[in-house]
Design a protein around this motif. Structure first.
Motif, PDB file in Angstrom:
ATOM      1  N   HIS A   2     -75.387  57.781 -20.044  1.00 44.05           N
ATOM      2  CA  HIS A   2     -76.449  57.199 -19.220  1.00 44.05           C
ATOM      3  C   HIS A   2     -77.465  56.493 -20.113  1.00 44.05           C
ATOM      4  CE1 HIS A   2     -74.791  60.410 -16.746  1.00 44.05           C
ATOM      5  NE2 HIS A   2     -75.369  59.887 -15.681  1.00 44.05           N
ATOM      6  N   ILE A   3     -77.646  55.200 -19.895  1.00 47.41           N
ATOM      7  CA  ILE A   3     -78.618  54.453 -20.694  1.00 47.41           C
ATOM      8  C   ILE A   3     -80.003  54.655 -20.074  1.00 47.41           C
ATOM      9  CG2 ILE A   3     -79.270  52.180 -21.587  1.00 47.41           C
ATOM     10  CD1 ILE A   3     -76.340  51.340 -21.248  1.00 47.41           C
ATOM     11  N   SER A   4     -80.985  54.861 -20.960  1.00 49.24           N
ATOM     12  CA  SER A   4     -82.331  55.165 -20.458  1.00 49.24           C
ATOM     13  C   SER A   4     -83.179  53.919 -20.267  1.00 49.24           C
ATOM     14  CB  SER A   4     -83.037  56.081 -21.445  1.00 49.24           C
ATOM     15  OG  SER A   4     -83.336  55.337 -22.595  1.00 49.24           O
ATOM     16  N   LEU A  87     -79.226  59.643  -7.740  1.00 47.99           N
ATOM     17  CA  LEU A  87     -79.659  61.038  -7.581  1.00 47.99           C
ATOM     18  C   LEU A  87     -79.746  61.758  -8.927  1.00 47.99           C
ATOM     19  CD1 LEU A  87     -77.665  61.854  -4.336  1.00 47.99           C
ATOM     20  CD2 LEU A  87     -80.129  61.569  -4.550  1.00 47.99           C
ATOM     21  N   PHE A  91     -83.156  63.429  -9.856  1.00 50.36           N
ATOM     22  CA  PHE A  91     -83.178  64.895  -9.858  1.00 50.36           C
ATOM     23  C   PHE A  91     -83.006  65.512 -11.239  1.00 50.36           C
ATOM     24  CE2 PHE A  91     -81.846  65.668  -5.142  1.00 50.36           C
ATOM     25  CZ  PHE A  91     -82.967  64.960  -4.755  1.00 50.36           C
ATOM     26  N   PHE A  92     -82.216  64.862 -12.105  1.00 51.46           N
ATOM     27  CA  PHE A  92     -81.935  65.459 -13.425  1.00 51.46           C
ATOM     28  C   PHE A  92     -82.558  64.658 -14.565  1.00 51.46           C
ATOM     29  CE2 PHE A  92     -77.526  66.459 -11.415  1.00 51.46           C
ATOM     30  CZ  PHE A  92     -78.095  67.409 -10.587  1.00 51.46           C
ATOM     31  N   GLN A  93     -83.191  63.509 -14.257  1.00 50.97           N
ATOM     32  CA  GLN A  93     -83.748  62.602 -15.275  1.00 50.97           C
ATOM     33  C   GLN A  93     -82.677  62.090 -16.236  1.00 50.97           C
ATOM     34  OE1 GLN A  93     -85.650  65.804 -14.940  1.00 50.97           O
ATOM     35  NE2 GLN A  93     -86.562  64.714 -13.248  1.00 50.97           N
ATOM     36  N   TYR A  94     -81.475  61.832 -15.709  1.00 50.75           N
ATOM     37  CA  TYR A  94     -80.402  61.248 -16.526  1.00 50.75           C
ATOM     38  C   TYR A  94     -80.419  59.740 -16.329  1.00 50.75           C
ATOM     39  CZ  TYR A  94     -78.105  65.806 -17.162  1.00 50.75           C
ATOM     40  OH  TYR A  94     -77.799  67.092 -17.497  1.00 50.75           O
ATOM     41  N   GLY A  95     -80.679  58.998 -17.404  1.00 47.75           N
ATOM     42  CA  GLY A  95     -80.641  57.539 -17.319  1.00 47.75           C
ATOM     43  C   GLY A  95     -81.851  56.977 -16.596  1.00 47.75           C
TER      44      GLY A  95
END
Lengths: 201, 147
Positions: A2-4, A87, A91-95
């Motif tokens: 996952h790119i931020s 989501l 919800f998980f702060q991924y990307g």
């Protein structure tokens, strides 16, 4: 994978958004009423799989399972993956949300490709089904790594070094996802063949 | 200790000043330290003033720089596409934070590192099925209209 936020340049993010929009439109158009439950199940699998982490050296990788999603959904993998990515981000702060288009392309394009490459092999023999599933999982992660490298290269980084680093970091994950996808499709073909597109009763 | 943490596949960076040194800790959440990764300390504008590597616990510490005229940005590069960032305000570099505030911030950090709760996971799955239901209804309505 996952790119931020803050990593990609504006044109790369815009290009990713356009490509993913085309994919999502095509996916939604091709989806029929009966297939929606499969889309929801596989989007949920993709959403939850990211919570299973494997530590490899300094890098922590997590399951993606885009090969499984793509193999069983085809172009409908685009809306399924986008929904799960939104989501995961919330919800998980991924990307990052601004990198959502690129992240969708990175994970959905290989997923759609493995559908066309390996779906015809499913159901011929049990061994070939497992091999097709393994290759779908293995190849989709490899291609996603390559696309991730391209996205970073387009943001002015050393493409070759970065791509090699990303692919090498993901080789263990490619094998793990290959095995999981192989077992999943073999099992599904036995107990719920309706989920395999050309095996509908 | 400002909280401008940026997540990338949940890269958590936490930096604080204690005993005249800057301490940095990086983690992927759920007690998974970011080992042997590069920490860069920059001034606003991107001027690099220090570089270090995290240890096996995801920690590293170094002396405060000589000139404390601006905030410091601590960046942790945890692999391609994975970047975490933390800003230490100028005030905290000059006047160390009290132990009480530090403790409060540590609790905040622990909360960030926690794994997603089952409620969040269940809500996510429910939303996916809810959206699928809406799309399915729209498609069914369209089918009925055309037939």
């Amino acid at each position: 994978m996952h790119i931020s936020e803050g990593i990609l340049s504006g044109p790369v993010m815009a290009a990713g958004a356009v490509v993913s929009l085309i994919g999502i439109t095509a996916g939604l158009k091709k989806n029929n009423y009966d297939q929606m439950v499969h889309v929801a199940i596989l989007a949920s699998v993709f959403f939850v799989a990211s919570l299973i982490h494997v530590n490899i050296g300094p890098v922590s990788v997590h399951l993606i399972l885009n090969g499984l999603v793509g193999l069983l959904l085809g172009i409908a993998a685009f809306p399924a993956i986008l929904t799960a990515l939104v989501l995961q981000s919330l919800f998980f702060q991924y990307g990052g949300l601004t990198a959502l288009g690129v992240n969708t392309v990175v994970m959905a394009v290989p997923a759609v490709l493995v559908h066309y490459f390996f779906l015809p092999l499913l159901g011929r023999t049990s061994r070939l089904t497992f091999v097709a599933g393994f290759l779908a999982g293995f190849v989709s992660i490899g291609l996603s790594s390559l696309l991730l490298g391209v996205a970073l290269w387009l943001t002015n980084e050393d493409f070759f070094k970065i791509s090699v680093a990303i692919i090498l970091a993901h080789v263990p994950l490619m094998i793990i996802e290959g095995i999981i996808t192989g077992f999943c499709v073999s099992f599904l073909l036995e107990v719920y063949p309706e989920i395999i597109p050309h095996k509908k009763k | 200790m400002s909280t401008t943490t940026v997540f990338a596949h949940k890269v958590i960076v936490f930096a604080w000043v204690e005993d005249g040194r800057i301490h940095v800790q990086g983690s992927f959440g759920s007690n998974r330290p970011i080992k042997n990764c590069v920490i860069q300390v920059k001034r606003p504008g991107g001027i690099l003033i220090h570089q270090a590597i995290t240890d096996i616990k995801g920690l590293c510490s170094f002396d405060l720089p000589d000139h404390l005229e601006s905030d410091l940005i601590v960046e942790l590069n945890a692999g391609p596409g994975h970047l975490g960032q933390w800003t230490i305000p100028k005030d905290e570099l000059i006047y160390e934070v009290s132990p009480e505030i530090l403790e409060k911030k540590m609790i905040e950090k622990q909360a960030l590192e926690k794994s997603p709760s089952p409620t969040r996971i269940a809500t996510g799955i429910a939303l996916i099925f809810g959206l699928a239901f809406v799309v399915a209804r729209v498609k069914k309505t369209k089918c009925l209209k055309t037939s």
